[in-house]
Design a protein around this motif. Sequence first.
Motif, PDB file in Angstrom:
ATOM      1  N   VAL A  46      -4.309 -14.263 -15.970  1.00  0.00           N
ATOM      2  CA  VAL A  46      -3.247 -13.264 -16.524  1.00  0.00           C
ATOM      3  C   VAL A  46      -4.723 -11.825 -16.881  1.00  0.00           C
ATOM      4  O   VAL A  46      -5.359 -12.466 -18.107  1.00  0.00           O
ATOM      5  N   ILE A  90      -4.713  -8.563 -18.201  1.00  0.00           N
ATOM      6  CA  ILE A  90      -4.060  -7.269 -19.281  1.00  0.00           C
ATOM      7  C   ILE A  90      -4.315  -5.849 -19.001  1.00  0.00           C
ATOM      8  O   ILE A  90      -5.378  -5.499 -19.211  1.00  0.00           O
ATOM      9  N   SER A 130      -1.756  -7.034 -14.733  1.00  0.00           N
ATOM     10  CA  SER A 130      -0.105  -6.694 -15.202  1.00  0.00           C
ATOM     11  C   SER A 130      -0.503  -5.102 -15.120  1.00  0.00           C
ATOM     12  O   SER A 130      -1.593  -4.357 -14.797  1.00  0.00           O
ATOM     13  N   LEU A 144       1.193  -7.850 -10.947  1.00  0.00           N
ATOM     14  CA  LEU A 144       2.731  -7.965 -12.182  1.00  0.00           C
ATOM     15  C   LEU A 144       3.201  -7.342 -12.022  1.00  0.00           C
ATOM     16  O   LEU A 144       5.321  -7.627 -11.643  1.00  0.00           O
ATOM     17  N   ASP A 161       4.121  -4.916 -14.145  1.00  0.00           N
ATOM     18  CA  ASP A 161       4.854  -4.606 -15.073  1.00  0.00           C
ATOM     19  C   ASP A 161       3.905  -5.171 -16.430  1.00  0.00           C
ATOM     20  O   ASP A 161       3.264  -5.679 -16.761  1.00  0.00           O
ATOM     21  N   VAL A 197       2.594  -6.006 -20.119  1.00  0.00           N
ATOM     22  CA  VAL A 197       2.605  -6.959 -21.117  1.00  0.00           C
ATOM     23  C   VAL A 197       2.379  -6.685 -22.240  1.00  0.00           C
ATOM     24  O   VAL A 197       2.042  -5.950 -23.116  1.00  0.00           O
ATOM     25  N   THR A 224       6.333 -10.331 -20.320  1.00  0.00           N
ATOM     26  CA  THR A 224       6.130  -8.673 -19.902  1.00  0.00           C
ATOM     27  C   THR A 224       7.341  -8.267 -20.267  1.00  0.00           C
ATOM     28  O   THR A 224       8.551  -8.343 -21.510  1.00  0.00           O
TER      29      THR A 224
END
Length: 351
Positions: free
Chosen positions: A7, A9, A32, A136, A138, A140, A155
Amino acid sequence: MNNVDAVVIASGPNGLVAAATLADAGWDVAVSGGAADARRAVRSAELVPGFTSDLFSVFHPLSTVSPALRGLDLESHGLRWSHAPRALGQARSAAGEDAPVIHPDPADTAADLERRQPGDGAAWSARRGRGRALPLGDAVTGIDVRSGRAVGVRTASGVRYTARRAVIADVSAPALYGSLLPDHAVPACVRADLEHFEWGTPVLKVNYALSQKIPWRSPSLSGAGTVYLGADDRGSPRSAEGTESAWAYTHLPRDITDDASADLLAARVDEVLEAHAPGFSERVVGRVVQRPSDLEAADANLVGGAVNGGTAQFHQQLVFRPGPGTSRSETAPRSARTDRAGGCGGARRAP
């Protein structure tokens, strides 16, 4: 799909490069942030109708030679680099009419320096299988850590993503250690260091829409992509023929971020430009000031208008990142990486 290899961020330039590099290596990567977050501090907009201005970073010499960016072959996807007729100029005084400049051809630069000071020209010459990246959409709000290892993220909408191999945070050190990571995952010494974390000096940026080209007192500065005056100014061709879109920026003293001080300094920037280019103010048809508060409102990483994610002095982020006892991109939780620094040279390679 809520189970991925990594992931990332925040989707600033370094985060996007990290995501693309990992995806090229076969990792499934989730990034994200939605469309408003993408490009972060590398964006342009028409602040004045008909004049395109860069809102944050403008010239990217590190990017053009970055191995990470070169490896992505962005040119085949539509990237086009724009080069100024002259790379840089240095106005040594407001009265100077023959400022030195750096030309695209090193031989031209060397000849100009040699003309000014015998020997300088020679000295100048001498120194011279893919995975997937999934947005994503959204923000984090937290990183999950188990047994000393970053294993996923949470999230703002409450969705959890499991990261099989890594979590990469393209955010400031205080945001990572102070809010994203749980308390138990941050060593006490690191938390103590963050109490003394220093942000860089606040940036003030003034964007100009000019009815004509900048009337530099020194003709050699015409066409220079960047001019150092004590305030930096850059001309841009992204406006109607014969006009100019330009900007200037400087720094306020550390911890001075209020709008009144910013406006006072912006007026001083106007005076400096007028001194170096008589008649400049008469050609201004639009003017937009980006204060430290505006920069932070547009990008949460630019706290107080500091553009480098914290001062890069020796004691903090030049070598020790974010403070003594830590360095490189690794964090206390294994499989978590941070990559937040000034410039758009691309992310470091993740192991």
